[in-house]
Write an enzyme that holds these catalytic residues in place. Structure first.
Site, PDB file in Angstrom:
ATOM      1  N   GLU A 187      57.867  22.696  50.626  1.00 35.60           N
ATOM      2  CA  GLU A 187      59.119  23.004  51.295  1.00 35.60           C
ATOM      3  C   GLU A 187      59.281  22.128  52.540  1.00 35.60           C
ATOM      4  OE1 GLU A 187      61.301  25.115  50.180  1.00 35.60           O
ATOM      5  OE2 GLU A 187      60.136  26.139  48.616  1.00 35.60           O
ATOM      6  N   LYS A 202      49.241  36.920  47.956  1.00 37.09           N
ATOM      7  CA  LYS A 202      48.858  37.044  46.550  1.00 37.09           C
ATOM      8  C   LYS A 202      47.446  37.612  46.415  1.00 37.09           C
ATOM      9  CE  LYS A 202      51.865  33.179  45.308  1.00 37.09           C
ATOM     10  NZ  LYS A 202      51.936  31.744  44.973  1.00 37.09           N
TER      11      LYS A 202
END
Length: 423
Positions: A187, A202
């Site tokens: 990004e 996660k």
């Protein structure tokens, strides 16, 4: 089955496309057609090349969620708020939820699970970890009769691409990040990836499911890859290793340990060959043994594939008038701090080139009860470098050793410290 979609970016657009392209198959698999009744977006008037009526787009996500005719809410917006408000409204209103929101689940998954359980509806989130890889469902269902002892994974494609590029080309971190950005793997602001926040969320989800214990992202020890250098990668190669950003969740006797950090792993380890932006998770269980799940961990189509899989499952449940168990957290084990974890260190020291250096350094390791596995000294004069690899010890003992080494007059600098895993 009437579906409300929250978000129509890269993943949301692929969800719309797959709903259209697979309409007949999905109807056959579920036993009823899926009808998209609304799509919440930031700008409703924006032109989108999608096979749906533009009138379905709305900027009122909360209003869409509250509609009485909605059966399932699919959320692919991400972030904590307002996504949490929308999903809680959906669950409390009797709608099943499919989400890819790892940040929200990692921070406050317990609240969502509680709302789902109280309303008797489903909360599915396969797409929140490792994209298209079928991972959470096997942990929750297929291995539910087993005892999982350890989960080790590469769960962030951006950092794996960067480290793989550094390993293949000898480039430094900044160069590899620039390449990842140019190719669309990173990004514009890569902080969540390169500093390990994404992987930590996660890891919390994986540990919660594997060990039947509520783990949040705040419980996860987190280190990113910004300090990994080309010299570290070269040193790993010399040891027959490669460097990966790993999430490691371990079941201890009466607790769990969950951490995310870069580590050297042997090139013979199954995770070492996971390159590019791929993900892989290595699961160890008492009866099943060692299992590995591998595939594309990000991207519009892979993530949408996982979303559609969940959508089929929750739709079937609603038609049958049932729902899956919301959460398994009966073990309620404490999360141990990183200091309790048993780890190995690879330490590179810039040292003075004179007699007694090795003995002094070894004395510091002995003082803290850390056993040295290998020592390698190279260079002369101002270029003298001492590379030490330890045996397994408590991480706090290793950290204390490094702190004392930094204070020695004969140590000009602690050039790098990396953990060693997988041996």
């Amino acid at each position: 089955m009437k579906v409300a979609l929250l978000g129509c970016g890269t993943v949301g657009a692929e969800v719309v496309r797959l709903l259209h392209e697979h309409e007949r198959d999905l109807t056959a698999r579920i036993g009823a057609p899926l009808e998209l009744v609304g799509v919440a977006v930031r700008r409703a008037g924006r032109t989108r090349d999608l096979p749906i009526d533009p009138a379905l787009f709305t900027t009122d996500a909360l209003g869409l969620v509250k509609r009485d005719d909605v059966d399932v809410v699919v959320e692919v917006v991400g972030g904590i708020e307002p996504a949490r408000t929308w999903l809680l409204e959906a669950l409390r209103g009797g709608k099943s939820v499919v989400t890819a929101n790892k940040a929200l689940l990692g921070e406050d998954g317990a609240t969502l699970h509680k709302a789902a359980a109280e309303a008797g509806v489903d909360l599915y989130y396969e797409a929140s970890v490792a994209g298209a890889i079928p991972l959470l469902r096997p942990l929750r269902d297929s291995l539910h009769g087993d005892r999982i002892t350890r989960v080790t994974g590469i769960v962030n494609g951006t950092t794996n691409f960067i480290l793989s590029s550094m390993d293949a080309t000898g480039a430094g971190f900044a160069e590899a990040l620039e390449e990842a950005t140019a190719l669309g793997y990173a990004e514009a602001d890569p902080t969540a990836d390169v500093e390990g926040f994404d992987a930590a969320a996660k890891a919390a989800i994986l540990a919660s499911m594997a060990f039947h214990t509520r783990v949040t992202a705040a419980d996860v020890h987190r280190e990113g890859i910004t300090e990994v250098t080309a010299a570290d990668v070269a040193s790993a190669k010399a040891m027959g290793c490669t460097i990966k950003l790993l999430c490691i969740a371990t079941k201890l006797d009466d607790a769990v340990s969950v951490r995310v950090h870069p580590a050297m792993i042997p090139r013979t380890h199954p995770l070492a060959g996971v390159g590019d932006a791929f993900n892989a998770v290595f699961v160890e269980a008492e009866a099943a043994g060692q299992l590995m799940f591998y595939g594309r961990g990000a991207g519009g189509a892979p993530t949408a594939s996982a979303v559609l899989g969940d959508l089929v499952a929750v739709s079937r449940n609603r038609l049958a008038g049932t729902h899956a168990a919301s959460e398994s957290a009966y073990a309620d084990l404490p999360v141990r701090p990183i200091g309790d974890a048993l780890t190995r260190y690879h330490i590179s020291l810039d040292v003075a080139d004179k007699a007694g250096v090795l003995a002094a350094v070894a004395g510091v390791f002995a003082k803290h009860g850390v056993s040295i596995a290998t020592v390698n000294q190279s260079g002369r004069g101002n270029q003298a470098v001492l590379v030490i690899v330890t045996h397994a010890a408590a991480d706090r003992a290793l950290a204390a050793t490094v702190a004392e080494l930094r204070a020695l007059d004969i140590v000009r600098a602690v050039a790098s410290v990396l953990r060693v895993e997988g041996e």
